[in-house]
Design an enzyme around this catalytic site. Structure first.
Site, PDB file in Angstrom:
ATOM      1  CE  LYS A  46      20.046  20.889  53.271  1.00 33.42           C
ATOM      2  NZ  LYS A  46      18.776  21.515  53.526  1.00 33.42           N
ATOM      3  CG  ASP A  89      15.454  28.647  53.562  1.00 32.54           C
ATOM      4  OD1 ASP A  89      16.671  28.521  53.316  1.00 32.54           O
ATOM      5  OD2 ASP A  89      14.829  27.901  54.342  1.00 32.54           O
ATOM      6  CE1 TYR A  99      12.636  21.310  58.852  1.00 35.20           C
ATOM      7  CE2 TYR A  99      14.621  21.355  57.506  1.00 35.20           C
ATOM      8  CZ  TYR A  99      14.005  21.172  58.739  1.00 35.20           C
ATOM      9  OH  TYR A  99      14.763  20.851  59.838  1.00 35.20           O
TER      10      TYR A  99
HETATM   11  C1  LIG Z   1      18.180  21.941  54.903  1.00 36.67           C
HETATM   12  C2  LIG Z   1      17.365  23.173  54.924  1.00 36.67           C
HETATM   13  C3  LIG Z   1      17.314  24.013  56.060  1.00 36.67           C
HETATM   14  C4  LIG Z   1      17.939  23.625  57.362  1.00 36.67           C
HETATM   15  O1  LIG Z   1      19.323  23.530  57.279  1.00 36.67           O
HETATM   16  P1  LIG Z   1      20.103  22.654  58.399  1.00 36.67           P
HETATM   17  O2  LIG Z   1      21.539  22.889  58.050  1.00 36.67           O
HETATM   18  O3  LIG Z   1      19.644  21.253  58.222  1.00 36.67           O
HETATM   19  O4  LIG Z   1      19.734  23.210  59.720  1.00 36.67           O
HETATM   20  C5  LIG Z   1      16.648  25.213  55.963  1.00 36.67           C
HETATM   21  N1  LIG Z   1      16.032  25.570  54.821  1.00 36.67           N
HETATM   22  C6  LIG Z   1      16.049  24.801  53.725  1.00 36.67           C
HETATM   23  C7  LIG Z   1      15.380  25.281  52.486  1.00 36.67           C
HETATM   24  C8  LIG Z   1      16.695  23.571  53.750  1.00 36.67           C
HETATM   25  O5  LIG Z   1      16.657  22.788  52.666  1.00 36.67           O
END
Ligand SMILES: *Cc1c(COP(=O)(O)O)cnc(C)c1O
Length: 427
Positions: A266, A238, A143
């Site tokens: 995060k 990511d 994701y």
């Molecule tokens: C949470 C997450 C996102 C999206 O971040 P948001 O702050 O919720 O938009 C993108 N990539 C990864 C790997 C994530 O865990």
């Protein structure tokens, strides 16, 4: 006794689609009424009915120092008192940029945004602007936020065009995204052999935490780096979840893999909306106002969010911080595995740094298909039984869990004891 959680959920559903502001909060995967939280402190959260839980969701990752860490709260209060936002540069933005670039040597330049979605969306645009190519590769089960080109699932053959996985994503946009199998180095090799000169970027979670927890295979990471370099594609790691979670230098530091761009979020926002992307200087210089790739944000680098992030980043650099978290997560997964085994329940668990995965399958999965084959009904039952025991796990069989520095050995022991009780009544 009426439940305040239920009342709040009933009312919320009238005004907010599904009663929630982010879908997984709705408990649709596990069933039942979502918890409304009113307070958090250290390792614990309290719901609207004042029931206390040991929290392993940690706001989906950010709360690595625990809820309401006094230093974070103090920094946020101090920043707020000086101004909630200016839409102009501040010294604190320079300080967090210096901190990020010092901790992560792969960051030669960095830009702040407000969410992980913005970070990944812009990293893709930047890779396209830099390479002059359109196609991107992602992996099933990873994701990367909710922008159009990243909400795509695999087509029937892995090498065919991707299909939108959300209504409202134009097929023409999804077609630019190729979806391959995670941990499948040969599949990646084949894709590059077929259209390597069209690929702008490969984007991947170097430790996958959005399909439960899946660890990368060495040859998968190595193939990715080698193929991107050979074909002039941008490798985007990511690390929105894994950054400052797997270890101080994230998954790429742990595995020693060099990214072209990294996305962060995060933990780096300490619970407030701060995220970032950065990497190679030659790529980052393509960004406006220096270059032709446009990106902007009214709230980017917000001083209150930056204060929370900076303080959290200071705390995670304490000596032995990640060693202790790694040890705690191990205690947790080994303890849970042992009690499941004692009661004859097919179950496995693993961890990396402060992230852990629990699986109702005999062995830990290594691919999306294997995760999907685990016993979801068993997880849902476990989730609700643990909730009743005062343990808050992510409300889905397909999410990673997190320990924080606020968790004590006693919290972990209490969690294992709760699981022992739950499994003893399992039959
Ligand atoms: C949470 C997450 C996102 C999206 O971040 P948001 O702050 O919720 O938009 C993108 N990539 C990864 C790997 C994530 O865990």
């Amino acid at each position: 006794m009426t439940s305040h959680n239920q009342e709040l959920f009933d009312q919320s559903q009238k005004l907010i689609p599904g009663g929630v502001n982010s879908p997984v909060r709705a408990f649709k995967s596990v069933g039942g009424t979502p918890l409304f939280f009113k307070r958090g402190k250290g390792a614990y959260v309290w719901d609207a009915d004042d029931k206390q839980y040991i929290d392993y969701v940690n706001s989906w990752g950010p709360m690595i120092v625990g809820h309401c860490h006094p230093e974070v709260v103090k920094a946020v209060q101090a920043a707020a008192a000086e101004g909630l936002g200016f839409g102009a540069p501040t010294a604190a933005e320079l300080e967090i940029a210096e901190t990020l670039c010092k901790i992560l040597p792969s960051l030669e330049m960095v830009r702040l945004v407000s969410s992980g979605t913005e970070a990944t969306m812009t990293a893709i645009r930047l890779a396209r602007g830099f390479t002059g190519r359109s196609r991107i590769i992602k992996f099933e089960g990873c994701y990367h936020g909710h922008s159009d080109g990243l909400l795509v699932k695999a087509g029937s053959g892995a090498l065919t065009f991707g299909q939108p996985s959300s209504s409202g994503v134009p097929a023409e946009i999804a077609a630019l995204t190729t979806v391959l199998d995670y941990n499948d180095a040969a599949g990646l090799e084949k894709a590059f052999a077929e259209y390597g000169n069209e690929i702008a970027a490969v984007i991947v979670e170097p430790v996958a935490g959005n399909m439960n927890l899946i660890l990368p295979k060495r040859e998968f990471l190595d193939a990715m780096r080698k193929l991107c370099t050979k074909h002039g594609a941008v490798l985007i790691l990511d690390e929105v979840m894994s950054g400052f979670r797997v270890g101080l230098q994230g998954a790429h530091g742990h595995y020693g893999i060099k990214p072209d761009l990294i996305t962060l979020g995060k933990v780096m926002g300490g619970g407030l909306p701060a995220a970032a992307f950065g990497g190679r200087r030659d790529i980052m210089q393509c960004l406006a106002p220096l270059g032709a790739v446009y990106q902007a944000g009214t709230l980017s680098g917000n001083p209150v969010a930056v204060a929370a992030g900076l303080t959290t980043l200071k705390l995670v650099q304490a000596l032995g911080f990640y060693d202790r978290l790694t040890q705690l997560a191990k205690q947790m997964t080994e303890g849970l595995t042992a009690v499941a085994k004692k009661h004859g329940i097919p179950f496995s668990a693993q961890s990396i740094g402060s992230m852990f995965g629990l699986y109702f399958s005999a062995t830990a999965p290594t691919s999306y298909a294997e995760v999907m084959a685990s016993d979801k009904a068993a997880f849902n039952r476990f989730f609700h039984a643990m909730l009743a025991e005062g343990v808050y796990l992510a409300p889905s069989a397909f999410e990673a869990g997190f320990v924080s520095a606020a968790h004590s050995d006693a919290d972990i022991a209490a969690t294992i004891a709760a699981a022992d009780k739950v499994f003893a009544a399992w039959k």
